[in-house]
Design a protein around this motif. Structure first.
Motif, PDB file in Angstrom:
ATOM      1  N   ALA A   1       1.479   6.164  -9.587  1.00 19.55           N
ATOM      2  CA  ALA A   1       0.740   7.365  -9.260  1.00 19.55           C
ATOM      3  C   ALA A   1       1.659   8.559  -9.325  1.00 19.55           C
ATOM      4  CB  ALA A   1       0.160   7.249  -7.853  1.00 19.55           C
TER       5      ALA A   1
ATOM      6  N   HIS B   1       1.194  -0.683 -10.341  1.00 22.53           N
ATOM      7  CA  HIS B   1       0.480   0.503  -9.892  1.00 22.53           C
ATOM      8  C   HIS B   1       1.406   1.690 -10.019  1.00 22.53           C
ATOM      9  CE1 HIS B   1      -2.018   3.014  -7.234  1.00 22.53           C
ATOM     10  NE2 HIS B   1      -0.857   3.524  -6.923  1.00 22.53           N
TER      11      HIS B   1
ATOM     12  N   VAL C   1       4.692  20.516  -6.206  1.00 25.48           N
ATOM     13  CA  VAL C   1       5.524  19.399  -5.782  1.00 25.48           C
ATOM     14  C   VAL C   1       5.646  18.400  -6.929  1.00 25.48           C
ATOM     15  CG1 VAL C   1       4.784  19.600  -3.404  1.00 25.48           C
ATOM     16  CG2 VAL C   1       3.520  18.100  -4.926  1.00 25.48           C
TER      17      VAL C   1
ATOM     18  N   LYS D   1       0.839  -1.187   0.000  1.00 22.27           N
ATOM     19  CA  LYS D   1       0.000   0.000   0.000  1.00 22.27           C
ATOM     20  C   LYS D   1       0.877   1.241   0.000  1.00 22.27           C
ATOM     21  CE  LYS D   1      -3.353   2.259   2.977  1.00 22.27           C
ATOM     22  NZ  LYS D   1      -3.562   2.416   4.418  1.00 22.27           N
ATOM     23  N   PRO D   2       1.251   1.702  -1.172  1.00 20.46           N
ATOM     24  CA  PRO D   2       1.988   2.962  -1.231  1.00 20.46           C
ATOM     25  C   PRO D   2       0.991   4.103  -1.090  1.00 20.46           C
ATOM     26  CG  PRO D   2       1.803   1.965  -3.423  1.00 20.46           C
ATOM     27  CD  PRO D   2       0.981   1.146  -2.508  1.00 20.46           C
ATOM     28  N   GLN D   3       1.298   5.038  -0.287  1.00 17.32           N
ATOM     29  CA  GLN D   3       0.273   6.020   0.071  1.00 17.32           C
ATOM     30  C   GLN D   3       0.830   7.436   0.001  1.00 17.32           C
ATOM     31  OE1 GLN D   3      -1.520   4.773   3.736  1.00 17.32           O
ATOM     32  NE2 GLN D   3      -2.279   6.798   4.207  1.00 17.32           N
ATOM     33  N   LEU D   4       0.131   8.310  -0.718  1.00 16.86           N
ATOM     34  CA  LEU D   4       0.570   9.703  -0.810  1.00 16.86           C
ATOM     35  C   LEU D   4      -0.481  10.595  -0.179  1.00 16.86           C
ATOM     36  CD1 LEU D   4       1.609  10.017  -4.594  1.00 16.86           C
ATOM     37  CD2 LEU D   4       3.158   9.811  -2.676  1.00 16.86           C
ATOM     38  N   GLU D   5      -0.056  11.527   0.673  1.00 19.69           N
ATOM     39  CA  GLU D   5      -1.005  12.522   1.187  1.00 19.69           C
ATOM     40  C   GLU D   5      -0.376  13.892   0.998  1.00 19.69           C
ATOM     41  OE1 GLU D   5      -3.459  11.846   4.471  1.00 19.69           O
ATOM     42  OE2 GLU D   5      -2.812   9.759   4.687  1.00 19.69           O
ATOM     43  N   ILE D   6      -0.970  14.636   0.070  1.00 15.34           N
ATOM     44  CA  ILE D   6      -0.296  15.841  -0.393  1.00 15.34           C
ATOM     45  C   ILE D   6      -1.173  17.071  -0.222  1.00 15.34           C
ATOM     46  CG2 ILE D   6       0.696  16.926  -2.448  1.00 15.34           C
ATOM     47  CD1 ILE D   6       1.471  14.029  -3.258  1.00 15.34           C
ATOM     48  N   PHE D   7      -0.633  18.083   0.435  1.00 19.96           N
ATOM     49  CA  PHE D   7      -1.380  19.311   0.684  1.00 19.96           C
ATOM     50  C   PHE D   7      -0.724  20.535   0.056  1.00 19.96           C
ATOM     51  CE2 PHE D   7      -2.512  16.410   4.062  1.00 19.96           C
ATOM     52  CZ  PHE D   7      -3.886  16.507   4.093  1.00 19.96           C
ATOM     53  N   ALA D   8       0.350  20.332  -0.691  1.00 21.96           N
ATOM     54  CA  ALA D   8       1.013  21.459  -1.341  1.00 21.96           C
ATOM     55  C   ALA D   8       0.945  21.216  -2.841  1.00 21.96           C
ATOM     56  CB  ALA D   8       2.464  21.538  -0.887  1.00 21.96           C
TER      57      ALA D   8
ATOM     58  N   CYS E   1       5.671  14.457  -6.956  1.00 20.04           N
ATOM     59  CA  CYS E   1       5.592  13.252  -6.160  1.00 20.04           C
ATOM     60  C   CYS E   1       5.107  12.118  -7.042  1.00 20.04           C
ATOM     61  CB  CYS E   1       4.590  13.394  -5.022  1.00 20.04           C
ATOM     62  SG  CYS E   1       5.119  14.554  -3.793  1.00 20.04           S
ATOM     63  N   SER E   2       5.688  10.964  -6.850  1.00 22.82           N
ATOM     64  CA  SER E   2       5.169   9.833  -7.587  1.00 22.82           C
ATOM     65  C   SER E   2       5.435   8.576  -6.793  1.00 22.82           C
ATOM     66  CB  SER E   2       5.832   9.731  -8.958  1.00 22.82           C
ATOM     67  OG  SER E   2       7.199   9.443  -8.796  1.00 22.82           O
ATOM     68  N   HIS E   3       4.614   7.605  -7.014  1.00 22.89           N
ATOM     69  CA  HIS E   3       4.955   6.298  -6.480  1.00 22.89           C
ATOM     70  C   HIS E   3       4.588   5.231  -7.491  1.00 22.89           C
ATOM     71  CE1 HIS E   3       0.837   5.967  -4.278  1.00 22.89           C
ATOM     72  NE2 HIS E   3       0.718   5.600  -5.513  1.00 22.89           N
ATOM     73  N   GLY E   4       5.291   4.146  -7.400  1.00 22.51           N
ATOM     74  CA  GLY E   4       5.015   3.035  -8.293  1.00 22.51           C
ATOM     75  C   GLY E   4       5.095   1.771  -7.498  1.00 22.51           C
TER      76      GLY E   4
ATOM     77  N   PRO F   1      -3.730   3.175  -2.319  1.00 23.10           N
ATOM     78  CA  PRO F   1      -3.958   1.941  -3.072  1.00 23.10           C
ATOM     79  C   PRO F   1      -3.579   0.717  -2.237  1.00 23.10           C
ATOM     80  CG  PRO F   1      -1.957   3.037  -3.813  1.00 23.10           C
ATOM     81  CD  PRO F   1      -2.414   3.748  -2.597  1.00 23.10           C
TER      82      PRO F   1
END
Lengths: 434, 484
Positions: B424, B422, A367, A357-364, A369-372, B409
């Motif tokens: 993002a 996946h 930026v 579970k890669p998780q991004l929480e972004i408020f700006a 940001c990426s995840h894979g 996710p």
């Protein structure tokens, strides 16, 4: 679990220690523990790791250090390169000055209680227990409540020489199951550079659970390399929290290698509180047998212009299970953040499983940001290519997996440890490094 | 930077524009008293002249619901909902069923015209059969005869319960059980209407089926129930679109949609949702708690969800596919746009059970103002789901520094032949991109629309033609030229 048992021990501990900052934090933490209890799978942070089962066992909290470990015992588990490193040894969760060996002039090591009472009280009160704001579960609270025999490690300016520091957590567990809760606070002053290696080992045959918390603070221009080697017995479990706080423009680089163990849970937090700080997080997990390895990471971007890079790779064999949860927070002021995260997994058997579970929480908004995240098996083409050149299937598979693992292993910059880690992985792959 | 500020203020104006579709249609409603209890459920059931088993089913769901807790895991904040302060039944007063469009209440007709979706236009130009739902009761179904010739059943749920009880009984609750979750249980207890669609074996539905939902009378929660069954070898494309008039008070909407695709059956379900999102201070707006789930029951079945979500103060919605049949395919395409104080927690679940199943997820989140937009998805590959394949892509676009974008996710793989990917990203509209457009004589506002449309294109392309036009308009209205 028998909460009365913990209550009794806690009362004894509090009665035996002097009032002060630690005393108060322990009191608070025990209240949290009583309220929270041991997390179940209904707790989102523990959704895939059934840790509560471990606490059905009646653990025995070790009383203050019994002298059961000798220099020979220690020598058997020493990691390569120790000759030039400062070695810090915990026995059953209590720091042992007798077994430890400080080989750097810039390094100060004090019992946590003493640091809190004397010259370092400001640092201790500012940073001890900061991780409680990020990890809010009963296991973490229990560690804080039972802070005893912990250590304060201070590294001063090192003139660009990286100081290797090896920490060993030894659990005896000879006759009865051992539950240890080591605690340490590491402070890297301005321009201090440390290569920290940490490992834990159970010496006895009984079950063991090592629930440890290490909090690390980085001042301006400090450099931290942190290598965690987890390769313990099949019945040794760990809940391992590393909380890095970068309060000055600094650099952190962590590699977590998780191989053997019963149930292994790692919490790795990096809090970026100074602009232009950099954090690199790497991990390789390779459970076999019935091992369960759970990596939770948090990168908390609180200020602008920080950069973080994360790569976790997993090879899951036999009935091994893995969990990866990587959180990236970008707070509203943290504009111009660059944060990258990647998690790649290979399943080798049809009984292995991965929950990620890669998780991004972004408020700006400004930026990058990426995840894979990928889950798969070895590429047929790759295997075929090697086989068509006369390499047996088993060897071809090991070669490909070794290459897969190498991406993480090569991030270990401390040469003897890198070679050691490489050999451990190769042995697990039954593969000879040429 | 001055010009940038000017541009920004222009954009602010555009972004802060009032909700264009806020007006109240004056139709006398035949409503139940506020509150929820077994009496109300019996009242609804009697009103709808339902058979005994239906009432039992509702009551069972209600009794289960009483013991459930409202979920709190979503990344949403809202004041507690008072379930006793809602009217659970309100039907427009129309005693006789209209035989043609001319018999429909002219006031109601004008509502549709204001929305730019006049029934005649639709009927004449696009050949779409429209089952328009205003406040829980279906009032007009067109093209029914044409569909009936092919054996296709397309009617309101109440009608289906009367005329095809065996089908309803067989499939209702088979995908989303009455006790599935808090809002689904509530819906099962009090749903008043919805659409029912049945495509017989081997039939390819010749037109897009569509329902326009519209929330009307004040303080009425809307509890729709939709059930679509595609028999072996059949195909249907279904459109759902919604707009709602302006309201001060929060309105609760808890719909349930169930899709069943048998062997080689295919269902394409598209949604454009533009309910009242609340005012610029975040007051009012619709609470949209929807359970949507489809099952690919037979081999080679396919279910595809496409959604464009621009409205609602709160969106809680996870259209899912259970890939039970071998070689079945699940798809999810989504654009979720939030502005002002809107909150969206949306995504999908792909549950791979059969062998050689495939799924694809494309989710595009756009946040502006003070809004929060979350993608929450689950890809699950079961132990026996050999050769499962999934690809997910979640991109977020942030317009402004007060909004948030989040991705949660969940990926659970228990089979080593599965391949799951996946990825993002989160970004904003680059100044270089705007500059590039400006320099070619495209003003900032148009440039932003261009970029947003490009960002959402992959999803928009999945919409049927009739909808794609409207969806593009919606994106433009909700977000004309926002720049971060």
């Amino acid at each position: 679990m028998n909460t009365q048992y913990y209550q009794d021990h806690f009362t004894r501990l509090q009665a035996a220690t002097r009032p002060g900052h630690l005393h108060a934090r322990r009191e608070e933490a025990f209240r949290d523990f009583s309220r929270l209890g041991i997390p179940t799978t209904r707790n989102e942070e523990w959704k895939y790791t059934r840790i509560s089962g471990l606490f059905n066992k009646e653990w025995h909290l070790p009383l203050l250090q019994e002298k059961t470990i000798t220099e020979n015992d220690l020598h058997a588990v020493r990691l390569p390169g120790y000759e030039t490193a400062s070695e810090l040894v915990f026995v059953n969760g209590f720091f042992s000055f007798a077994l430890s060996n400080i080989r750097s002039e810039s390094l100060t090591v004090l019992p946590l209680e003493e640091a809190a009472a004397n010259g370092y009280s400001d640092i201790v009160s500012a940073h001890f227990g900061h991780s409680s704001g990020y990890i809010k579960d009963g296991i973490h609270a229990l560690n804080t409540a039972f802070t005893e025999g912990g250590v304060f490690i201070h590294l001063r300016k090192t003139k660009h020489e990286k100081q290797p520091v090896y920490i060993y957590h030894l659990t005896t567990a000879e006759h009865e199951p051992g539950f240890t809760q080591p605690r340490s606070l590491v402070y890297l002053g301005e321009q201090a550079e440390m290569q920290l290696v940490e490992t834990s080992m159970c010496l006895g045959q009984q079950d063991s659970l090592n629930s440890q918390v290490i909090e690390i603070v980085l001042e301006e221009a400090a450099v931290l390399e942190y290598y965690k080697i987890q390769h313990d017995h099949d019945n040794a479990s760990q809940v391992n929290t590393t909380h890095i706080r970068q309060i000055g423009k600094s650099y952190s680089h962590t590699v977590t290698l998780s191989l053997n163990g019963n149930m292994v849970r790692n919490n790795l937090n990096v809090v970026l509180e100074a602009s232009h700080s950099e954090a690199h997080l790497y991990g390789l997990y390779f459970p076999k047998g019935k091992s369960h390895i759970d990596n939770h990471t948090i990168v908390d971007n609180r200020v602008p212009h920080c950069e973080s890079n994360e790569l976790y790779k997993g090879i899951l064999d036999e009935q091994g299970t893995g969990v990866f949860n990587g959180k990236i927070f970008v707070r509203q002021p943290a504009q111009k953040t660059n944060a990258f995260q990647s998690n790649k997994n290979v399943l080798l058997s049809d009984t292995a499983a991965i929950n990620t579970k890669p998780q991004l929480e972004i408020f700006a908004d400004d930026v990058k940001c990426s995840h894979g995240c990928t889950v798969g098996r070895l590429s047929e083409e790759g295997l075929f290519y090697l086989q068509s050149r006369g390499i047996p299937e088993k060897t071809a598979q090991s070669m490909l997996l070794h290459g897969f693992a190498e991406d993480v292993l090569e991030k270990i910059k401390l040469e003897p440890i890198r070679r050691y880690a490489d050999a451990l992985v190769a042995a697990r792959l039954e593969y000879d490094i040429v | 930077m001055d010009t940038m500020n000017d541009i920004n203020s222009d954009i602010q104006k555009a972004v802060m524009a009032d909700y264009k579709y806020g007006f109240v249609t004056d139709i006398e409603a035949d409503a139940a008293p506020k509150g929820l209890n077994e009496e109300i459920i019996r009242f609804i059931s009697v009103k709808k002249n339902e058979p005994e088993w239906m009432l039992e089913w509702r009551l069972k769901a209600y009794r289960h619901w009483l013991n459930m807790e409202e979920p709190s895991w979503a990344n949403l904040k809202h004041p507690p909902i008072d379930y006793q302060d809602i009217i659970y039944y309100s039907a427009p007063k129309q005693k006789v069923k209209p035989g043609s469009l001319d018999e429909i209440d002219p006031e109601l007709r004008r509502t549709f015209e204001k929305l730019g979706i006049s029934l005649e236009e639709q009927k004449r130009l696009s050949g779409v059969a429209v089952d328009a739902v205003v406040d829980s009761v279906s009032i007009g179904t067109t093209f029914k005869a044409q569909l009936a010739e092919l054996g296709i059943i397309f009617c309101s749920m109440s009608e289906a319960i009367q005329e095809h009880p065996e089908l309803v009984r067989k499939y209702l609750g088979s995908v989303v059980p009455a006790t599935d979750n808090y809002f689904a249980a509530l819906n099962s207890a009090v749903f008043t209407d919805g659409s029912f669609c049945y495509i017989p074996e081997g039939v390819r539905c010749p037109m897009e089926l569509s329902t326009y939902f519209r929330i009307n009378a004040e303080n009425t929660g809307q509890f729709e129930r939709t059930l679509i069954v595609a028999e072996p070898g059949s195909y249907v494309s279904y459109l759902e679109g919604c707009t709602a008039p302006m309201r001060d008070e929060n309105q609760l909407h808890a719909a349930v949609v169930e899709l069943v695709a048998q062997e080689r059956g295919e269902i394409k379900y598209s949604t454009v949702q533009n309910w009242y999102p609340g005012d610029k201070q975040g007051n009012g707006g619709i609470y949209n708690f929807v359970t949507k789930r489809g099952i690919c029951k037979g081999d080679h079945a396919k279910i595809s969800w496409t959604q464009v979500e621009t409205g609602s103060a709160i969106t809680w919605k996870y259209p899912s596919v259970i890939l039970k049949g071998d070689h079945s395919v699940g798809e999810f395409y989504s654009v979720a746009l939030t502005n002002h104080y809107q909150q969206a927690d949306t995504g999908t679940k792909m549950m791979h059970i059969g062998k050689n199943t495939r799924s694809r997820i494309v989710s595009k989140g756009i946040s502006a103002g003070f809004s929060n937009n979350s993608y929450r998805g689950l890809v699950q590959v079961g132990k026996n789901a050999a050769n499962a394949r999934n690809f997910s892509q979640c991109d977020s676009l942030l317009l402004g520094d007060k909004c948030g974008a989040h991705t949660f996710p969940y990926i659970e793989v228990k089979n080593n032949t599965g391949v799951v990917e996946h990825e993002a990203t989160t970004s904003k509209i680059g100044e270089d991109q705007l500059f590039y457009c400006n320099q070619r004589g495209i003003d900032t506002e148009t440039a932003v629309a261009l970029i947003i449309n490009g960002f959402a294109r992959e999803v928009m392309n999945q919409l049927p033609m009739e909808f794609a036009v409207e969806a593009q308009k919606l994106l433009a209205i909700s977000l004309e030229g926002s720049v971060g």
